[in-house]
Design a protein around this motif. Structure first.
Motif, short mmCIF file in Angstrom:
data_model
loop_
_atom_site.label_atom_id
_atom_site.label_comp_id
_atom_site.label_asym_id
_atom_site.label_seq_id
_atom_site.Cartn_x
_atom_site.Cartn_y
_atom_site.Cartn_z
N HIS A 100 5.45 -55.94 1.38
CA HIS A 100 5.47 -54.62 1.99
C HIS A 100 4.77 -53.57 1.11
N SER A 101 4.29 -52.53 1.79
CA SER A 101 3.66 -51.40 1.09
C SER A 101 4.70 -50.61 0.31
N LYS A 102 4.23 -49.64 -0.46
CA LYS A 102 5.13 -48.77 -1.21
C LYS A 102 6.09 -48.05 -0.25
N GLY A 104 6.95 -49.09 2.72
CA GLY A 104 7.84 -50.11 3.28
C GLY A 104 8.99 -50.44 2.34
N LYS A 105 8.70 -50.47 1.04
CA LYS A 105 9.73 -50.76 0.05
C LYS A 105 10.76 -49.63 -0.01
N LYS A 106 10.32 -48.40 0.24
CA LYS A 106 11.25 -47.27 0.28
C LYS A 106 12.20 -47.41 1.46
N VAL A 107 11.72 -47.98 2.56
CA VAL A 107 12.59 -48.23 3.71
C VAL A 107 13.67 -49.23 3.31
N TRP A 108 13.30 -50.27 2.58
CA TRP A 108 14.28 -51.25 2.11
C TRP A 108 15.38 -50.55 1.31
N ASP A 109 14.99 -49.60 0.46
CA ASP A 109 15.96 -48.92 -0.40
C ASP A 109 17.09 -48.26 0.39
N ARG A 110 16.78 -47.78 1.57
CA ARG A 110 17.81 -47.13 2.41
C ARG A 110 18.89 -48.10 2.85
#
Length: 133
Positions: A100-102, A104-110
């Protein structure tokens, strides 16, 4: 073992002198069993993670981190099947995470839930002094 009935109960238990602490919680999708470390991180066993392998509750394991992808299943660009076939800790999704893009990775963090508790007897479960034996 403490029974947690609200977030406030959990916060008040975290300040106790016992660590890690065993807590039972009743979230929306099922009853969870986890331990809370001294830094407030929740630790789940693989047994608990395995229970979350459906549309109603889909957890993904990335290394030692656990993410609850349940809310994201319906809107995931790769479709719900791409999440469901890897949910419940059947595979480590580290490669998928790095795909995943940067953003996309922030979405994972949520959707971060906690960490995977090391299996008893594993290298990760050993104390620092046990490596000298």
């Amino acid at each position: 073992m403490a029974i947690v009935t609200s977030i406030q109960d959990e916060v008040s238990h975290q300040g106790s002198s016992r660590s890690p602490m065993h807590i039972k919680s009743k979230p929306l999708h099922s009853e969870l069993e986890y331990e809370v470390g001294c830094n407030g991180v929740r630790f789940f066993s693989m047994e608990e993670v395995r229970r979350h392998n459906s549309v109603e509750s889909a957890w993904l394991v990335v290394g030692d981190k656990i993410y609850d992808a349940t809310e994201y299943i319906q809107i995931h660009p790769g479709g719900e099947r791409s999440i469901l076939r890897k949910s419940g800790g059947v595979v480590d999704c580290t490669e998928d995470f790095h795909f995943h893009s940067k953003a996309g990775k922030k979405v994972w963090d949520r959707y971060y839930v906690g960490k995977l508790k090391p299996a008893p007897g594993s290298v990760a479960d050993r104390q620092w002094w046990q490596f000298w034996m």
